[in-house]
Design a protein around this motif. Sequence first.
Motif, PDB file in Angstrom:
ATOM      1  N   GLN A 160     -58.839  50.773  54.456  1.00 18.85           N
ATOM      2  CA  GLN A 160     -58.190  50.069  53.261  1.00 18.85           C
ATOM      3  C   GLN A 160     -59.187  49.962  52.059  1.00 18.85           C
ATOM      4  N   LEU A 161     -60.456  49.557  52.374  1.00 14.63           N
ATOM      5  CA  LEU A 161     -61.481  49.297  51.492  1.00 14.63           C
ATOM      6  C   LEU A 161     -61.544  50.750  50.598  1.00 14.63           C
ATOM      7  N   ILE A 162     -61.622  51.667  51.431  1.00 16.60           N
ATOM      8  CA  ILE A 162     -61.790  53.044  50.364  1.00 16.60           C
ATOM      9  C   ILE A 162     -60.654  53.401  49.554  1.00 16.60           C
ATOM     10  N   ARG A 163     -59.488  53.144  50.208  1.00 18.75           N
ATOM     11  CA  ARG A 163     -58.210  53.506  49.447  1.00 18.75           C
ATOM     12  C   ARG A 163     -58.164  52.332  48.088  1.00 18.75           C
ATOM     13  N   ASP A 164     -58.598  51.129  48.167  1.00 17.07           N
ATOM     14  CA  ASP A 164     -58.424  50.257  47.248  1.00 17.07           C
ATOM     15  C   ASP A 164     -59.593  50.786  45.976  1.00 17.07           C
ATOM     16  N   ARG A 165     -60.507  51.357  46.413  1.00 12.74           N
ATOM     17  CA  ARG A 165     -61.419  51.713  45.393  1.00 12.74           C
ATOM     18  C   ARG A 165     -61.117  52.858  44.770  1.00 12.74           C
ATOM     19  N   GLN A 166     -60.245  53.705  45.492  1.00 12.92           N
ATOM     20  CA  GLN A 166     -59.913  54.975  45.016  1.00 12.92           C
ATOM     21  C   GLN A 166     -58.613  54.668  44.066  1.00 12.92           C
ATOM     22  N   THR A 167     -57.955  53.579  44.617  1.00 16.50           N
ATOM     23  CA  THR A 167     -56.800  53.278  43.285  1.00 16.50           C
ATOM     24  C   THR A 167     -57.276  52.856  42.078  1.00 16.50           C
ATOM     25  N   ARG A 168     -58.276  51.692  42.292  1.00 18.81           N
ATOM     26  CA  ARG A 168     -58.669  51.161  40.882  1.00 18.81           C
ATOM     27  C   ARG A 168     -59.414  52.440  40.054  1.00 18.81           C
ATOM     28  N   ALA A 169     -60.142  53.193  40.870  1.00 14.42           N
ATOM     29  CA  ALA A 169     -60.553  54.362  39.917  1.00 14.42           C
ATOM     30  C   ALA A 169     -59.867  55.218  39.215  1.00 14.42           C
ATOM     31  N   LEU A 170     -58.457  55.483  40.212  1.00 15.09           N
ATOM     32  CA  LEU A 170     -57.645  56.403  39.346  1.00 15.09           C
ATOM     33  C   LEU A 170     -56.841  55.603  38.555  1.00 15.09           C
ATOM     34  N   LEU A 171     -56.636  54.414  38.471  1.00  9.45           N
ATOM     35  CA  LEU A 171     -55.955  53.802  37.345  1.00  9.45           C
ATOM     36  C   LEU A 171     -56.814  53.188  36.260  1.00  9.45           C
ATOM     37  N   GLN A 172     -58.130  53.537  36.214  1.00  9.30           N
ATOM     38  CA  GLN A 172     -58.753  52.997  35.089  1.00  9.30           C
ATOM     39  C   GLN A 172     -58.517  53.645  33.777  1.00  9.30           C
ATOM     40  N   LEU A 173     -58.478  52.857  32.882  1.00 10.08           N
ATOM     41  CA  LEU A 173     -58.043  53.289  31.475  1.00 10.08           C
ATOM     42  C   LEU A 173     -59.143  53.672  30.876  1.00 10.08           C
ATOM     43  N   GLU A 174     -59.596  54.809  30.251  1.00  6.45           N
ATOM     44  CA  GLU A 174     -60.598  55.130  29.303  1.00  6.45           C
ATOM     45  C   GLU A 174     -60.410  55.392  28.117  1.00  6.45           C
ATOM     46  N   PRO A 175     -61.236  55.465  27.167  1.00  7.71           N
ATOM     47  CA  PRO A 175     -60.961  55.657  25.687  1.00  7.71           C
ATOM     48  C   PRO A 175     -60.134  56.860  25.701  1.00  7.71           C
ATOM     49  N   SER A 176     -59.195  56.778  24.603  1.00  8.07           N
ATOM     50  CA  SER A 176     -58.295  58.073  24.447  1.00  8.07           C
ATOM     51  C   SER A 176     -59.176  59.406  24.069  1.00  8.07           C
ATOM     52  N   PRO A 177     -59.003  60.331  24.699  1.00  8.13           N
ATOM     53  CA  PRO A 177     -59.670  61.558  24.053  1.00  8.13           C
ATOM     54  C   PRO A 177     -59.274  62.198  22.869  1.00  8.13           C
ATOM     55  N   LEU A 178     -58.168  61.703  22.290  1.00  9.17           N
ATOM     56  CA  LEU A 178     -57.733  62.155  20.939  1.00  9.17           C
ATOM     57  C   LEU A 178     -58.383  61.322  19.782  1.00  9.17           C
TER      58      LEU A 178
END
Length: 848
Positions: A160-178
Amino acid sequence: MSLLMHRRFSILGLACFMLLIGPLHAGLSGFMPVGSGMALAQDTASEIDYDAWEKRADAADEVIEADNANIEELDQLRAEIVAWRTRFSEAQSGGSNALQTVRDQIAALGPAPAEGEEEPSDIAAQRKALKERLAKLEAPITAANLAYSRADGIIRGIDQLIRDRQTRALLQLEPSPLNPARWPETATAIWSGLTELRAETEENWASAPQRAKLRANAPVIVVLGLLGLLLMLRGRIWTEAAATRVQVGGATAARWLTGFALSLGQVLLPLIGLAALTEAAMLTGLIGRKGDQILGAVPVAGFAFFAALWLGARMFPRNEKVDPPLGVPYERRRSGRLYAGLTGLVLGLWELVRQFAETFDLQAGTRGVLTLGLVIAGGVLLMRFARILRRPPEDTETEDTDETTAGYQSRVTVLIRRVLVVIAALGIVAAMIGYARVSEAMIFPALLSLQVFAFLAILQRMLFETYVLLTGNRESGRDGLVPVLSAAMLFILSLPVFGLIWGARWTDLTEIWTRFTEGFTIGNSRISPSDFLTFAVVFAVGYGLTRGLQSTLKTTVLPKTKLDVGGRNAMVAGVGYLGIFLAAVIAITSAGIDLSSLAIVAGALSVGIGFGLQTMVSNFVSGIILLAERPISEGDWIEVGGQQGIVRDISVRATRIETFDRTDVIVPNADLVSGTVTNYTRGNTVGRVIAPVGVAYGTDTRRVETILKELAGVHPMVLANPEPQVLFVGFGADSLDFEVRCILRDVTWKLAVLSELNHAIAARFAEEEIEIPFAQRDVWLRNPDALQPSQPQAPTTNTTATDTVPPSAASSTAPEETAPSGTINPLLRGEADTDDSATDAPDDGDDI
């Protein structure tokens, strides 16, 4: 190299080419449970140190609570806990035989005395000793159960701890590449990485030992380089030409399989060449540490590219005579091959970009700019593949209608097309917004899934051609049971591959497999896959022995007895039912399933039988009665419920009757037992036939009787004893009625004998000038002038339209009163012929 990409490409390569996983082994091995914990799992025979386990479990709980370990450390910890859990699981089943023995001994002593009662001292002493031994044997199992539960909870917590970390990393909003402000930063990061690679190379070149190593390895480097270039440039061309030449030579299974085997060289040879070039670069000694990491991703990228080219060539063959797996029209195949190659190129570049970003630790926004172009290219390719999978142009007018009425394969294709379009659109939009990981987790797994689907289609075709080669029957092979089951098994085996592609971890799959192998519990029994396998094997052996015994009885033993056919069939059926029942009971017992634990289920089933299944049970019991008493047997001619026919099969639930018009009637056994059944051939086939005959009034009845008795007596199927009877049965409305009653040797010839007798009677009566009358009627118009047009008519005499009829018929139809005057319209004058004949049709008009 990216562990995620190594995992995906390694699993894909393992599923596609077992010979090509050498370059991917390093990536795949990183997901296998390693560490000191594996040694613990192997030492199952040693005593478990529960104190050491408690300390390790406490440390694991602290790590989970702190949430400061990286993914690699959590995987290592998880592998160690899994090893402990394996030992606890084995300890749970240890000593089961001794426990069961002690429980049986306690049960043999009988029930314990009630409160206030006493039992003999020797029995009481034995009972006490056995209970103490039972508690001693149960203590380790109880401790193992508690430890297993805690280990299982720790493993779930780590997952569960690993899945939570993966979810947070997946949904991280980065600066738009445009954002153009990110582009110079990205270009600077790329240039910095390339400069660092060049600096490593220059530093190695400046080293004298490295130059000496280069000179020593120069011959090997040259050979590997030339070999690699040759295989990369010409390997695909050679194998593709050989495979096409073999397959075009004839549409046979052997040629297709040979071409398939040769086509594997389109991936194997170029990949070997790429590996040779990579090894040659390594042998130069000029590549630095980070260069080695980048170079290590080249074989994975090359495999993605060459595998995509091979899949495109197999799914969209160049030659028009080669049948493609998906039936894509020839004009679309070139586009399919192009898009397949571009898919491999995009996936290969994606792996190189990811490895570059991880090697030089690029920022999230910079990585988003690097992968934006690949994400857009991948989304466009998904849309193009969706366009290729659409129906041919001539079917587009009825596309909406066809989607609702098409077969299963067409509906699946339509669903895949729509999913591809949705994934492509959402992935591109997410990448532009700044959710780079979300877009990558959608676009590139979708491309890999398409490749897996294509490979499954090719494998299914290979299994089909193999089946055709072994059986020699191509037509039945398309819908045969073996190819269909093979296709289903392929899809089931591919589910872990799809799971890894879409983000599942290797440990997730191993955990699912662990749960599956542990099975489930029914009452006090645990059912595992091995138990299912034991049950299937034992039941199959028992079923085979039962069928063999039935065959021996039916063909060898029973024909030598005095039993009739019905008795033999009943005995064979009874042996079959008994054998299958015993095989099921033995198989359940061998699998370790405690039948006593099914008592509650059996009680519930009894309630269901009393209500919903009473009809089925009634038919089953009736079937047993029919097989035991045998009031009817196979081959009997019976009549039940208005249906006549020959009994062809008596099963437990129903009896199959074949009627005389060659249709099957399924009669529930309960109707045969509780209803009225006429069996025409029970015991013997002797039966009676009745032929009705009518002659004109005025015929000599004794003469008719003599003729009819003579005709019946000469027929070969009519018995002489008792002799045929001719009865004068009455005075009919149109004829003198007789009946010819004969006893036949075989009643199944009843209709044939009746037909022959009628032919003989008609011919003989014609010779003897004996008239066979037909029904006649007089038509008398009471008021014929009312039917004429309203105009003056001359007075006429009342007339009656009368045809010649027998005296009796005339007297019965002549009017007694005086009819009013009038005329008769000639169109209304005539005789009323009826379909009544002197001889009625037989009741049973069926032919036997």
